[in-house]
Write a protein that holds these residues in place. Sequence first.
Motif, PDB file in Angstrom:
ATOM      1  N   PRO A  67      -1.294   3.993 -19.738  1.00  0.00           N
ATOM      2  CA  PRO A  67      -0.210   3.166 -20.661  1.00  0.00           C
ATOM      3  C   PRO A  67       0.715   1.974 -20.081  1.00  0.00           C
ATOM      4  O   PRO A  67       0.394   0.738 -19.625  1.00  0.00           O
ATOM      5  N   TRP A  68       0.806   2.259 -19.311  1.00  0.00           N
ATOM      6  CA  TRP A  68       2.398   1.928 -18.304  1.00  0.00           C
ATOM      7  C   TRP A  68       2.044   1.851 -16.857  1.00  0.00           C
ATOM      8  O   TRP A  68       2.906   1.673 -15.847  1.00  0.00           O
ATOM      9  N   ALA A  69       1.334   1.999 -16.629  1.00  0.00           N
ATOM     10  CA  ALA A  69       0.860   2.110 -14.760  1.00  0.00           C
ATOM     11  C   ALA A  69       0.372   0.491 -14.969  1.00  0.00           C
ATOM     12  O   ALA A  69       0.589  -0.195 -15.378  1.00  0.00           O
ATOM     13  N   GLY A  70       1.097   0.316 -13.596  1.00  0.00           N
ATOM     14  CA  GLY A  70       1.011  -1.403 -13.329  1.00  0.00           C
ATOM     15  C   GLY A  70      -0.811  -1.648 -13.798  1.00  0.00           C
ATOM     16  O   GLY A  70      -0.780  -3.270 -13.567  1.00  0.00           O
ATOM     17  N   ALA A  71      -1.535  -1.478 -12.723  1.00  0.00           N
ATOM     18  CA  ALA A  71      -2.996  -1.295 -13.184  1.00  0.00           C
ATOM     19  C   ALA A  71      -2.992  -3.027 -12.580  1.00  0.00           C
ATOM     20  O   ALA A  71      -4.076  -3.457 -12.352  1.00  0.00           O
ATOM     21  N   ASN A  72      -2.601  -3.167 -11.700  1.00  0.00           N
ATOM     22  CA  ASN A  72      -3.366  -4.835 -10.306  1.00  0.00           C
ATOM     23  C   ASN A  72      -3.896  -4.146  -9.609  1.00  0.00           C
ATOM     24  O   ASN A  72      -4.034  -3.053  -9.004  1.00  0.00           O
ATOM     25  N   TRP A  73      -5.308  -4.849  -8.818  1.00  0.00           N
ATOM     26  CA  TRP A  73      -6.263  -3.895  -8.339  1.00  0.00           C
ATOM     27  C   TRP A  73      -5.501  -4.621  -6.825  1.00  0.00           C
ATOM     28  O   TRP A  73      -4.895  -5.796  -6.197  1.00  0.00           O
ATOM     29  N   TYR A  74      -5.069  -3.782  -6.087  1.00  0.00           N
ATOM     30  CA  TYR A  74      -4.303  -3.688  -4.702  1.00  0.00           C
ATOM     31  C   TYR A  74      -4.303  -2.873  -3.731  1.00  0.00           C
ATOM     32  O   TYR A  74      -3.550  -1.391  -4.014  1.00  0.00           O
ATOM     33  N   PRO A  75      -5.278  -2.375  -3.092  1.00  0.00           N
ATOM     34  CA  PRO A  75      -5.113  -1.274  -2.517  1.00  0.00           C
ATOM     35  C   PRO A  75      -4.519  -0.972  -1.604  1.00  0.00           C
ATOM     36  O   PRO A  75      -3.342  -1.064  -0.770  1.00  0.00           O
ATOM     37  N   PHE A  76      -4.551   0.649  -1.736  1.00  0.00           N
ATOM     38  CA  PHE A  76      -3.412   1.182  -0.541  1.00  0.00           C
ATOM     39  C   PHE A  76      -3.888   1.837   0.801  1.00  0.00           C
ATOM     40  O   PHE A  76      -2.679   1.785   1.851  1.00  0.00           O
ATOM     41  N   PHE A  77      -5.097   1.893   1.274  1.00  0.00           N
ATOM     42  CA  PHE A  77      -5.659   2.762   2.304  1.00  0.00           C
ATOM     43  C   PHE A  77      -6.739   1.731   2.951  1.00  0.00           C
ATOM     44  O   PHE A  77      -7.538   1.009   1.939  1.00  0.00           O
ATOM     45  N   ASN A  78      -6.839   2.136   3.737  1.00  0.00           N
ATOM     46  CA  ASN A  78      -8.097   1.203   4.320  1.00  0.00           C
ATOM     47  C   ASN A  78      -9.014   1.868   5.473  1.00  0.00           C
ATOM     48  O   ASN A  78      -8.858   2.199   6.037  1.00  0.00           O
ATOM     49  N   ARG A  79      -9.436   2.989   4.428  1.00  0.00           N
ATOM     50  CA  ARG A  79     -10.706   3.918   4.323  1.00  0.00           C
ATOM     51  C   ARG A  79     -11.708   4.162   3.394  1.00  0.00           C
ATOM     52  O   ARG A  79     -11.223   3.789   2.449  1.00  0.00           O
ATOM     53  N   ILE A 132       4.810  -7.072 -12.193  1.00  0.00           N
ATOM     54  CA  ILE A 132       3.122  -7.849 -13.208  1.00  0.00           C
ATOM     55  C   ILE A 132       2.917  -8.805 -14.026  1.00  0.00           C
ATOM     56  O   ILE A 132       3.554  -7.797 -15.088  1.00  0.00           O
ATOM     57  N   PRO A 133       1.922  -9.871 -14.532  1.00  0.00           N
ATOM     58  CA  PRO A 133       2.752 -10.473 -15.487  1.00  0.00           C
ATOM     59  C   PRO A 133       1.824 -10.174 -16.037  1.00  0.00           C
ATOM     60  O   PRO A 133       0.571  -9.450 -15.656  1.00  0.00           O
ATOM     61  N   ARG A 134       1.931 -10.115 -17.689  1.00  0.00           N
ATOM     62  CA  ARG A 134       0.279  -9.502 -18.289  1.00  0.00           C
ATOM     63  C   ARG A 134      -0.226 -11.017 -19.253  1.00  0.00           C
ATOM     64  O   ARG A 134       0.835 -11.462 -19.442  1.00  0.00           O
ATOM     65  N   SER A 135      -1.365 -10.675 -20.050  1.00  0.00           N
ATOM     66  CA  SER A 135      -1.284 -11.773 -19.957  1.00  0.00           C
ATOM     67  C   SER A 135      -1.100 -11.820 -21.631  1.00  0.00           C
ATOM     68  O   SER A 135      -1.186 -13.313 -22.070  1.00  0.00           O
TER      69      SER A 135
END
Length: 335
Positions: free
Chosen positions: A14-26, A174-177
């Motif tokens: 419930p508290w994750a940022g949950a924005n789509w932002y890749p950590f790895f290039n693999r 991260i802003p929420r709606s």
Amino acid sequence: MPDDSLDSTGWASPWAGANWYPFFNRDPENRWERVSFERFKKDVPADIVMDIPTKYYSTNPEEAKNIWYQDIVGKFKPIDKPYPPSIGSTPETASAFEFVTISINVPRYLPWLQAKLKERGVKFVKGWVNSVADLEYVPTQERESGMEKVKTDVIVNASGLDVNPETSETTYLIPRSNGDVLLGGTFQVGDWDVSPDPAIARGILEPRLTYCPELATLPPQTSDSTTTTPDISTVKVLRHNVGLRPARTGGARVEKEVVALPSPRSSDPWSASGLATVPNALRAMQSIPDVENRDAGEEKTFKVVHAYGVGPAGYQESWGVAEDVCKLVGEFLAE
């Protein structure tokens, strides 16, 4: 479960940022992330998935070569020099980009997802499971004579906190709606402490005010004053959240395995006695009679599909992982 409470520190969802932002290039992570981005945009209501304008600053002048997702996110383009100092760049910044990604409003997404699964006939049953063997038979529906059980064909092992707890230390705002803004976070491998730390909280908030002074009220201005430092005491803090993420050394495990285990001789994990040792937050709302047709002690094989250990990438890899899990389950069922 989402229909119980979203306030438990026993899960970070419930508290994750949950924005789509890749950590790895693999791969397979990038493949999972591509699938997830497309599914969030296509299948999840627009009032749950929010477009987020994003700026990316790097000390690497060739960083663009590492950004594999330029064709997935929207409006990807370089930021020309000179870089604005107030939104994250430093004198060491060598390249910068902007694009539009997505953020998931998870307090709304989780109940929505559970409701969609229930619409498709998915049953949610709570129990205290100590071993894969405890899942040889599972409840399906309640009848007058008790809870009906069926023998499982395939078990999906999506383990949670018994993997390796982790809290993240990344700089995000991260802003929420709904108008709220989520700030984070910390990264402490193996740390099970879920108590908010005022020093860490301040350490999270102060740097974010540099990026987004709108979070606070500026101090009163006078004719001889040029002070524009945001006043941290005027930030409206709604709550401090601490949660635990299930991470795994070496990355996520998504694969199938045939496990040979003896059937348990202990009480049924779905029974009232089995649930007696479960923490209150996990205890089922009603008692379930013992399974009567278990062959106790006899060694059996179980078809298991593992899907755990994604750590901080749970949302942005979720649909892609689920797609692989469905394929692996199908392979088992076709045997």
